[in-house]
Motif scaffolding. Structure first.
Motif, PDB file in Angstrom:
ATOM      1  N   GLY A  64       0.984  -0.948  -0.209  1.00  0.00           N
ATOM      2  CA  GLY A  64      -0.247   0.319   0.260  1.00  0.00           C
ATOM      3  C   GLY A  64       0.518   1.383  -0.233  1.00  0.00           C
ATOM      4  O   GLY A  64       0.517   2.233  -0.093  1.00  0.00           O
ATOM      5  N   ASN A  65       1.876   1.260  -0.277  1.00  0.00           N
ATOM      6  CA  ASN A  65       3.039   2.097  -0.378  1.00  0.00           C
ATOM      7  C   ASN A  65       3.389   2.589   0.656  1.00  0.00           C
ATOM      8  O   ASN A  65       3.192   4.079   1.284  1.00  0.00           O
ATOM      9  CB  ASN A  65       2.812   3.257  -1.659  1.00  0.00           C
ATOM     10  N   LEU A  66       3.956   2.287   2.344  1.00  0.00           N
ATOM     11  CA  LEU A  66       3.565   2.435   2.947  1.00  0.00           C
ATOM     12  C   LEU A  66       4.177   1.804   4.126  1.00  0.00           C
ATOM     13  O   LEU A  66       4.511   0.561   4.146  1.00  0.00           O
ATOM     14  CB  LEU A  66       1.958   2.428   3.926  1.00  0.00           C
ATOM     15  N   VAL A  67       4.414   2.748   5.045  1.00  0.00           N
ATOM     16  CA  VAL A  67       5.501   2.016   6.038  1.00  0.00           C
ATOM     17  C   VAL A  67       5.334   2.108   7.545  1.00  0.00           C
ATOM     18  O   VAL A  67       4.987   3.414   8.028  1.00  0.00           O
ATOM     19  CB  VAL A  67       7.529   2.945   5.582  1.00  0.00           C
ATOM     20  N   PHE A  68       4.986   1.602   8.308  1.00  0.00           N
ATOM     21  CA  PHE A  68       4.569   1.673  10.046  1.00  0.00           C
ATOM     22  C   PHE A  68       5.911   1.109  11.106  1.00  0.00           C
ATOM     23  O   PHE A  68       6.407   0.324  10.631  1.00  0.00           O
ATOM     24  CB  PHE A  68       4.018  -0.011   9.812  1.00  0.00           C
ATOM     25  N   TYR A  69       6.118   2.499  11.879  1.00  0.00           N
ATOM     26  CA  TYR A  69       6.895   1.654  12.490  1.00  0.00           C
ATOM     27  C   TYR A  69       6.570   2.788  14.419  1.00  0.00           C
ATOM     28  O   TYR A  69       5.362   3.114  14.241  1.00  0.00           O
ATOM     29  CB  TYR A  69       8.889   2.829  12.737  1.00  0.00           C
ATOM     30  N   GLY A  70       6.951   2.511  15.301  1.00  0.00           N
ATOM     31  CA  GLY A  70       6.396   3.010  16.617  1.00  0.00           C
ATOM     32  C   GLY A  70       7.834   4.059  17.522  1.00  0.00           C
ATOM     33  O   GLY A  70       8.731   3.351  16.833  1.00  0.00           O
ATOM     34  N   THR A  71       6.955   4.690  18.238  1.00  0.00           N
ATOM     35  CA  THR A  71       8.197   5.370  18.901  1.00  0.00           C
ATOM     36  C   THR A  71       8.733   5.500  20.421  1.00  0.00           C
ATOM     37  O   THR A  71       7.453   4.711  20.932  1.00  0.00           O
ATOM     38  CB  THR A  71       7.688   6.363  18.680  1.00  0.00           C
ATOM     39  N   LEU A  72       9.569   5.467  21.078  1.00  0.00           N
ATOM     40  CA  LEU A  72       9.279   5.831  22.829  1.00  0.00           C
ATOM     41  C   LEU A  72       8.675   6.876  23.256  1.00  0.00           C
ATOM     42  O   LEU A  72       8.424   6.454  24.588  1.00  0.00           O
ATOM     43  CB  LEU A  72      11.009   5.856  22.638  1.00  0.00           C
ATOM     44  N   GLU A  73       8.068   7.620  21.990  1.00  0.00           N
ATOM     45  CA  GLU A  73       7.173   8.752  22.877  1.00  0.00           C
ATOM     46  C   GLU A  73       5.410   7.742  22.084  1.00  0.00           C
ATOM     47  O   GLU A  73       4.523   9.129  22.529  1.00  0.00           O
ATOM     48  CB  GLU A  73       7.319   9.507  22.365  1.00  0.00           C
ATOM     49  N   ARG A  74       5.236   6.095  22.122  1.00  0.00           N
ATOM     50  CA  ARG A  74       4.420   6.012  22.215  1.00  0.00           C
ATOM     51  C   ARG A  74       3.892   5.668  21.226  1.00  0.00           C
ATOM     52  O   ARG A  74       2.727   5.907  20.657  1.00  0.00           O
ATOM     53  CB  ARG A  74       3.314   7.203  23.296  1.00  0.00           C
ATOM     54  N   TRP A  75       3.981   6.681  20.081  1.00  0.00           N
ATOM     55  CA  TRP A  75       3.111   6.922  18.730  1.00  0.00           C
ATOM     56  C   TRP A  75       2.879   5.623  17.514  1.00  0.00           C
ATOM     57  O   TRP A  75       4.296   5.122  18.085  1.00  0.00           O
ATOM     58  CB  TRP A  75       3.816   8.445  18.256  1.00  0.00           C
ATOM     59  N   PHE A  76       2.512   5.227  17.442  1.00  0.00           N
ATOM     60  CA  PHE A  76       2.509   4.276  16.077  1.00  0.00           C
ATOM     61  C   PHE A  76       2.091   5.133  14.831  1.00  0.00           C
ATOM     62  O   PHE A  76       0.897   5.634  14.847  1.00  0.00           O
ATOM     63  CB  PHE A  76       1.403   3.202  16.716  1.00  0.00           C
ATOM     64  N   LYS A  77       3.327   5.320  13.718  1.00  0.00           N
ATOM     65  CA  LYS A  77       2.597   5.728  12.219  1.00  0.00           C
ATOM     66  C   LYS A  77       3.199   5.255  11.411  1.00  0.00           C
ATOM     67  O   LYS A  77       3.595   4.063  11.304  1.00  0.00           O
ATOM     68  CB  LYS A  77       4.183   6.577  12.893  1.00  0.00           C
ATOM     69  N   ALA A  78       2.309   5.686  10.613  1.00  0.00           N
ATOM     70  CA  ALA A  78       2.385   5.360   9.176  1.00  0.00           C
ATOM     71  C   ALA A  78       2.799   6.877   8.020  1.00  0.00           C
ATOM     72  O   ALA A  78       2.096   7.467   8.379  1.00  0.00           O
ATOM     73  CB  ALA A  78       1.218   4.565   8.193  1.00  0.00           C
ATOM     74  N   VAL A  79       4.266   6.577   7.408  1.00  0.00           N
ATOM     75  CA  VAL A  79       4.413   7.237   6.765  1.00  0.00           C
ATOM     76  C   VAL A  79       4.813   6.965   4.924  1.00  0.00           C
ATOM     77  O   VAL A  79       4.441   5.313   5.088  1.00  0.00           O
ATOM     78  CB  VAL A  79       6.065   7.231   7.021  1.00  0.00           C
ATOM     79  N   ASP A  80       3.862   7.663   4.649  1.00  0.00           N
ATOM     80  CA  ASP A  80       4.473   7.340   2.432  1.00  0.00           C
ATOM     81  C   ASP A  80       5.652   6.703   2.225  1.00  0.00           C
ATOM     82  O   ASP A  80       6.768   7.407   2.628  1.00  0.00           O
ATOM     83  CB  ASP A  80       4.242   8.749   1.923  1.00  0.00           C
ATOM     84  N   ALA A  81       6.026   5.412   1.508  1.00  0.00           N
ATOM     85  CA  ALA A  81       7.056   4.931   1.716  1.00  0.00           C
ATOM     86  C   ALA A  81       8.088   5.927   0.001  1.00  0.00           C
ATOM     87  O   ALA A  81       9.215   5.482   0.769  1.00  0.00           O
ATOM     88  CB  ALA A  81       6.071   3.467   1.330  1.00  0.00           C
ATOM     89  N   THR A  82       7.051   6.121  -0.329  1.00  0.00           N
ATOM     90  CA  THR A  82       8.031   7.539  -1.230  1.00  0.00           C
ATOM     91  C   THR A  82       8.582   8.706  -0.930  1.00  0.00           C
ATOM     92  O   THR A  82       9.543   9.223  -1.165  1.00  0.00           O
ATOM     93  CB  THR A  82       7.235   7.367  -1.725  1.00  0.00           C
ATOM     94  N   THR A  83       7.308   9.424   0.321  1.00  0.00           N
ATOM     95  CA  THR A  83       8.261  10.638   0.564  1.00  0.00           C
ATOM     96  C   THR A  83       8.948  10.651   1.868  1.00  0.00           C
ATOM     97  O   THR A  83       9.424  11.241   2.413  1.00  0.00           O
ATOM     98  CB  THR A  83       7.084  11.117   0.365  1.00  0.00           C
ATOM     99  N   GLY A  84       8.314   9.821   2.622  1.00  0.00           N
ATOM    100  CA  GLY A  84       8.170   9.555   4.405  1.00  0.00           C
ATOM    101  C   GLY A  84       7.262  11.081   4.634  1.00  0.00           C
ATOM    102  O   GLY A  84       7.172  10.751   6.186  1.00  0.00           O
ATOM    103  N   SER A  85       6.133  10.839   4.550  1.00  0.00           N
ATOM    104  CA  SER A  85       5.100  12.230   4.777  1.00  0.00           C
ATOM    105  C   SER A  85       4.176  11.543   5.802  1.00  0.00           C
ATOM    106  O   SER A  85       3.714  10.374   5.851  1.00  0.00           O
ATOM    107  CB  SER A  85       4.050  12.766   3.899  1.00  0.00           C
ATOM    108  N   VAL A  86       4.300  11.517   7.389  1.00  0.00           N
ATOM    109  CA  VAL A  86       3.597  10.982   8.041  1.00  0.00           C
ATOM    110  C   VAL A  86       1.692  11.325   7.989  1.00  0.00           C
ATOM    111  O   VAL A  86       1.483  12.735   7.547  1.00  0.00           O
ATOM    112  CB  VAL A  86       3.885  12.021   9.220  1.00  0.00           C
ATOM    113  N   ILE A  87       1.668   9.642   7.494  1.00  0.00           N
ATOM    114  CA  ILE A  87      -0.474  10.323   6.918  1.00  0.00           C
ATOM    115  C   ILE A  87      -1.266   9.556   8.137  1.00  0.00           C
ATOM    116  O   ILE A  87      -2.327  10.411   8.607  1.00  0.00           O
ATOM    117  CB  ILE A  87      -0.192   8.910   6.241  1.00  0.00           C
ATOM    118  N   PHE A  88      -0.386   8.912   9.312  1.00  0.00           N
ATOM    119  CA  PHE A  88      -1.238   8.084  10.037  1.00  0.00           C
ATOM    120  C   PHE A  88      -0.303   8.410  11.408  1.00  0.00           C
ATOM    121  O   PHE A  88       0.250   7.837  11.422  1.00  0.00           O
ATOM    122  CB  PHE A  88      -1.917   6.938   9.815  1.00  0.00           C
TER     123      PHE A  88
END
Length: 604
Positions: A497-521
């Motif tokens: 889906g052209n997405l990259v998912f990861y999480g942070t130590l600040e408790r955020w779960f994120k999805a970014v655009d795999a092409t541009t890195g823009s945070v979408i979710f």
């Protein structure tokens, strides 16, 4: 909030998004495009090649912003939840941190438990684990869920009934041995390795029979060739790695017997070459003044035949490692075009700060460039395979070496990266940190810390400690990065889906655009995230994304302490956790949490 950095703004602006990415994947060779997980997640990295790429695309860059949580369920365990679930059919399988219970969740009734298996782990292992009492997950094969218990037991459990099929004890916690890695199942064999380099154990890998758990072969990572399973077919590419019994002669005396070089990270496999790959840990005691020589085969990558265990090649990334630069990161198998020609390669971002692209068949270094800040070496000489070490950055007993970058946490630690054949990029969870390091005299006593080091973390260069880096392994350069205040300790998932998912130590779960890195979710959960996201198809046929929360004392030190707070507050035998705690970084207030959790997301 993360800030996006583009290595090439023009390329980013010219991207046509999801449509272009989908077209790109259709044009790739079948061998690369096929390296994705489908509706199930049956092996730790989704594929045996280690790609952590999902072929599912119902959740994509056009709709991911609307994700909602379907359910969350407690693991009833504390400490760092570093692994990932498995999904087979209509069941999700979760291995907890110590005491390493296996929970089978019923996906027909989200959040409900079919059964729980308790392995009866030896509590003694809890006290000798180096850096938190973690488990990095299970593997599935022949109707069995197979995983390692901290006390060096490997177990196989019937995936339907939850009944134990077999168990085998492979090591001795009283000598400092533990097991935290996730197995890899290949050709009816369960491949496993041990932990405990900080306690002077001797690293090994073994192949167990999937049917009954009996050892088929065992190879040590230090010692004479006969015990390392080095024979006439061993052909390292570089002269520095060629010779007889280098696992003995590159050490002083018998120190190879406490030579660490354990295999506690990720294993990958190339079905075409029938080779499996893994990296080894630091060469025992951290004080390099106590172990003159290259100290083989510490901080190395091995390629072995999984049927016999025979070593085919090895490449030592950091000879005479004096910085704790374990090479345990995954080596992802893929097809890339290098210099205009297609090559079967391994993509390996090492603790030492370099991103290596190796020929999967021979171990030749095709690309080696810095992924993050690395002050210890100028470059890697591709002719010799040697790093060009800056002499004043070599630690020696009796003095403090200042401003070494990266720290023993590396530019990349154990958290696994992902590779997308849609974009051709490797997505790397990265750490941006430096330290002062002083080697100390150490005494070996079996089952106790054997390290000899004092270190101090420094304020992070640039004011941030973490990044998600989109790495072009074919060229050895960044495409873009998303900076994070704290180190990125979660694994990464890439999807069709052209997405990259990861999480942070600040408790955020994120999805970014795999092409541009823009945070979408992004959504903030109850505890920091050090687990690895997965994608799967639910019983209703629609896509889900799952991830763990829960952090222990080491990574939790960056985030103001463990979460749940009931997690062990001690520092373990490694000096790392104490050094991290002195930084007094904090992820802000944490909601009350009593257990680690698995969270599952879907489209509305």
């Amino acid at each position: 909030m993360g800030a996006i950095r583009f290595a090439c703004e023009a390329e980013a602006r010219s991207s046509s998004g999801l449509a272009a990415a989908v077209l790109a994947v259709l044009l790739l060779p079948v061998t690369a495009a096929a390296q994705g997980a489908g509706g199930e997640w049956t092996t730790p990295s989704g594929t045996v090649q280690g790609t952590r790429f999902s072929e599912l695309s119902q959740i994509n860059s056009a709709n991911v912003a609307s994700l909602v949580e379907e359910f969350s369920a407690p693991t009833n365990a504390v400490a760092s939840h570093e692994g990932q679930p498995l999904v087979i059919g209509r069941t999700m399988y979760v291995v907890t941190p110590f005491p390493n219970k296996l929970i089978a969740f019923d996906l027909d009734s989200p959040g409900s438990v079919r059964w729980t298996y308790t392995p009866g782990a030896d509590v003694y292992a809890h006290g000798v684990a180096c850096c938190d009492t973690v488990n990095r997950g299970a593997a599935y094969g022949d109707g069995k869920i197979v995983y390692n218990v901290l006390d060096t037991t490997t177990v196989a459990v019937d995936a339907v009934t939850g009944k134990e099929v077999w168990r085998v004890k492979l090591g001795d916690p009283h000598r400092g041995e533990t097991m935290t890695m996730s197995p890899l199942i290949i050709n009816g064999k369960v491949l496993v390795g041990n932990s405990g380099a900080e306690l002077g154990v001797r690293g090994w890998v073994q192949a167990l029979n999937l049917k009954n758990g009996k050892t088929i072969w065992k190879a040590y990572n230090t010692g004479p060739d006969a015990e390392v399973l080095i024979g006439p077919n061993f052909k390292p590419h570089y002269a520095k790695d060629q010779g007889t019994d280098l696992g003995v002669t590159t050490w002083p005396g018998t120190l190879w017997q406490q030579g660490g070089s354990t295999a506690w990270g990720w294993f990958t496999y190339d079905p075409t070459l029938n080779l499996f790959y893994y990296g080894t840990a630091n060469p025992g005691v951290w004080n390099p003044s106590m172990r003159k020589g290259d100290n083989k085969w510490g901080a190395s990558i091995f390629a072995r035949n999984p049927d016999t265990g025979e070593a085919v090649w090895a490449y030592q990334l950091t000879p005479h490692d004096g910085w704790d630069y374990d090479a345990i990161s995954e080596s992802i198998v893929a097809d890339l075009k290098i210099g205009g020609f297609p090559r079967r390669v391994l993509m390996h971002v090492d603790k030492n700060g370099f991103g290596y692209t190796l020929d999967a068949k021979t171990g030749e270094v095709l690309v080696a460039e810095k992924v993050g800040l690395a002050t210890w070496a100028q470059k890697v000489d591709r002719t010799t395979g040697e790093p060009k070490v800056i002499s004043e950055m070599r630690p020696h007993q009796g003095r403090i070496t200042e401003n070494i970058c990266p720290t023993p946490l590396g530019v990349k630690e154990f958290a696994p990266s992902a590779f997308s054949p849609l974009t051709g990029l490797q997505y790397v969870p990265a750490i941006n940190a430096c330290n002062n390091f002083e080697p100390l005299k150490a005494l070996y006593i079996a089952g106790t810390p054997f390290m000899g080091a004092d270190l101090e973390f420094l304020p992070p260069p640039g004011g941030y400690m973490g990044e998600l880096v989109a790495w072009n392994a074919a060229k050895g350069e960044r495409a873009w990065s998303v900076t994070e205040t704290l180190p990125v300790y979660s694994g990464v998932l890439a999807t069709a889906g052209n997405l990259v998912f990861y999480g942070t130590l600040e408790r955020w779960f994120k999805a970014v655009d795999a092409t541009t890195g823009s945070v979408i979710f992004q959504t903030q959960l109850e505890c920091p995230i050090v687990g690895n996201p997965i994608a799967y198809s639910a019983p209703d046929g629609t896509q889900r994304i799952a991830v763990y929360t829960g952090v222990g004392y080491l990574a939790g030190g960056f985030a103001g302490g463990p979460c749940p707070a009931a997690a062990q507050q001690g520092h373990g035998p490694s000096p790392l956790a104490a050094a991290v705690a002195k930084l007094k970084t904090n992820a802000g207030p944490k909601p009350d949490a009593e257990s680690g959790m698995v969270h599952v997301f879907k489209l509305p």
